[in-house]
Enzyme design. Sequence first.
Site, PDB file in Angstrom:
ATOM      1  N   ASP A  56      -0.368   5.551  10.609  1.00 51.03           N
ATOM      2  CA  ASP A  56      -1.108   4.372  10.136  1.00 51.03           C
ATOM      3  C   ASP A  56      -1.908   3.726  11.263  1.00 51.03           C
ATOM      4  O   ASP A  56      -2.106   2.521  11.285  1.00 51.03           O
ATOM      5  CB  ASP A  56      -0.113   3.360   9.544  1.00 51.03           C
ATOM      6  N   LYS A 116       0.840  -1.207   0.000  1.00 49.19           N
ATOM      7  CA  LYS A 116       0.000   0.000   0.000  1.00 49.19           C
ATOM      8  C   LYS A 116       0.872   1.252   0.000  1.00 49.19           C
ATOM      9  O   LYS A 116       0.626   2.195  -0.762  1.00 49.19           O
ATOM     10  CB  LYS A 116      -0.921   0.012   1.225  1.00 49.19           C
ATOM     11  N   TRP A 135      19.218   8.998   4.597  1.00 46.34           N
ATOM     12  CA  TRP A 135      17.879   8.911   5.202  1.00 46.34           C
ATOM     13  C   TRP A 135      17.974   8.582   6.685  1.00 46.34           C
ATOM     14  O   TRP A 135      18.645   7.636   7.083  1.00 46.34           O
ATOM     15  CB  TRP A 135      17.073   7.841   4.463  1.00 46.34           C
ATOM     16  N   GLY A 183       6.238  -2.010  10.991  1.00 39.22           N
ATOM     17  CA  GLY A 183       7.331  -1.296  10.343  1.00 39.22           C
ATOM     18  C   GLY A 183       7.362  -1.427   8.840  1.00 39.22           C
ATOM     19  O   GLY A 183       8.373  -1.145   8.198  1.00 39.22           O
ATOM     20  N   LYS A 229      -3.826   7.475   7.622  1.00 42.05           N
ATOM     21  CA  LYS A 229      -4.858   6.469   7.362  1.00 42.05           C
ATOM     22  C   LYS A 229      -6.157   6.905   8.025  1.00 42.05           C
ATOM     23  O   LYS A 229      -6.187   7.212   9.212  1.00 42.05           O
ATOM     24  CB  LYS A 229      -4.449   5.096   7.900  1.00 42.05           C
TER      25      LYS A 229
END
Length: 769
Positions: A235, A117, A167, A148, A275
């Site tokens: 999420d 997703k 990152w 995760g 979400k």
Amino acid sequence: MSKCRKTPVQQLASPTSFSPDILADIFELFAKNFSYSKPLNNEWQLPDPSEIFTCDHTEFNAFLDLKNSLNEVKNLLSDKKLDEWHEHTAFTNKAGKIISHVRKSVNAELCTQAWCKFHEILCSFPLIPQEAFQNGKLNSLHLCEAPGAFIASLNHYLKSHRFPCHWSWVANTLNPYHEANDDLMMIMDDRLIANTLHWWYFGPDNTGDIMTLKFLTGLQNFISSMATVHLVTADGSFDCQGNPGEQEALVSSLHYCEVVTALTTLGNGGSFVLKMFTMFEHCSINLMYLLNCCLDQVHVFKPATSKAGNSEVYVVCLYYKGREAIHPLLSKMTLNFGTEMKRKALFPHHVIPDSFLKRHEECCVFFHKYQLETISENIRLFECMGKAEQEKLNNLRDCAVQYFMQKFQLKHLSRNNWLVKKSSIGCSTNTKWFGQRNKYFRTYNERKMLEALSWKDKVAKGYFNSWAEEHGVYHPGQSSILEGTASNLECHLWHILEGKKLPKVKCSPFCNGEILKTLNEAIEKSLGGAFNLDSKFRPKQQYSCSCHVFSEELIFSELCSLTECLQDEQVVEPSNRIKCLLVGFSTLHNIKMHIPLEVRLLESAELTTFSCSLLHDGDPTYQRLFLDCLLHSLRELHTGDVMILPVLSCFTRFMAGLIFVLHSCFRFITFFCPTSSDPLRTCAVLLCVGYQDLPNPVFQYLQSVNELLSTLLNSDSPQQVLQFVPMEVLLKGALLDFLWDLNAAIAKRHLHFIIQREREEINSLQLQN
């Protein structure tokens, strides 16, 4: 020739090889996106801060009609067996083959539905600001992130595309290791968490709950080294199986806290992914209006790999205007942070323009239509599915895989570029918890009926018979032997973790969750959470437990056998007389055998009289007493000596840490349970064989833990010591297996007592009637 040949990934045909109607269906599956186009007159503006939280929540009728029509269709599922329904919808899911194909073909780490997703979102929207690429540094924050998969998906995206930036990430979730957390609220998969703990922030109370102001303040400090946060994801959700029609309302407080946290931490020009579910209610409409005012672009997106029949959508927000633009309002919103939002609405009706409501209604109708169609189609196919329909579904699923791979251009990533290249933990809670969280063996209606049953009704109907029967034939200790190995205890790297006192122990990575949950229910419903051993639970003369109690003679026999093994291995010189330290006992009873050991008693009557309660071994008084006895014992022992130590249970990280220390300084550890016929008292003993000496730095460290325990107890502090050995150490395979066996034996023993006693009372009442 290569010594190791990879399993070939099945070659897929081009999407164009499928029929036009199949292609049309798949194009539609991947096109569930709605964008909020803002009016040219710029009328979507935040209200004055004085207007927020001034009016009651008042729902909009048009949106309530949409909610009611959706729930009418959902109600048709109430009598469906969940296992049968989930098997059916897994087959009708057009995207059902994508996850397994991605996992195999591109070597995706932690490849779950969430991984796919988020990859769709990454490939469909410019989530990563250009500034991150220009400066060569990307910072991301991931809220409610367990297990995760978003992080793993982002890592795959960055590494496989070789983006030129360094990152850094920080993540949060409900702490799967915190004893006061409810496992039904958590995802108990810790494969990534266990190996990347330093990057996870669980807040000042160590629970991981983001719905407190202290968490928000602590998080800001935790990420203060990040110059700017470019991306925030959230999420979060709750288990709403008990009330699926009210999912939106149940998660509204969580969504509010996620949004406030994102707006507080996100940097200028940053992106936010949230979400959500249905967006029919006033609280959701307010949040959507807020986001549209704070960010330049807002899109609502349902990934193809999100199950089409559920309400899940992702709100993708791009180009944040910055905290300065909304500072006065954000400060006031922060004061409303928490699990119980004020009864007042964030915005009153009159500040939300009609143009926004119209656009939002179009969005809700758009996704409402797709969800209704999917549920209705699934119901139709559940009742009757012919061969032609099965063949069409198979074609749709194959085409979806092709389209996904072609559209998003996924690339293979070597394991060397994974977040966890090689797990440093042999066994995590994931392998233990697998299959426990959701047991879809009842319909929604059946589960509601079960919830309505009283504790006594459940006992009478035999819902817990398996626990008692299994315990009756269970012989622990005989095969549960923990072998010690010489290891360098790097206690200089350890630290003592304090947190709020545990109200009860609901969750443990060291025990089967179903057993612990059932034991807690038994204690709470049957005994009111506490025991009065002088009355209700003092066994009557005729009351006897069918399970076998291990005698002192049998325990000493096992102890002698293990000691002989050490002598055979020449770990202990046969000429040396081995000392056996018997902790917590005032005398020996019924021992007729010859014991070739020098038995010494270390009295501590309190250690064996602690009773099982909802706190279990989380009681700081018990923990201090156990550690105090252990420290006294270690001073008495010499190389090769043995020790018998009673233990209440080892559900907590604190007690697991002490077992780890014992594991490190003894050649063997095993246990016997039950060793007492006293109901709900300490009923297990540890047999620690072949003392190998404890390094002085570790002993000093344990003393400092003990001193802190005493200080906290004597000052009546609201804090307690939660952990003093790192979780990475406690989750190693052999130790974890041993703790699961030990705790299962103890919990089942207590359950056996409670259930058998309840049965006696029920039978007695039936005879009287």
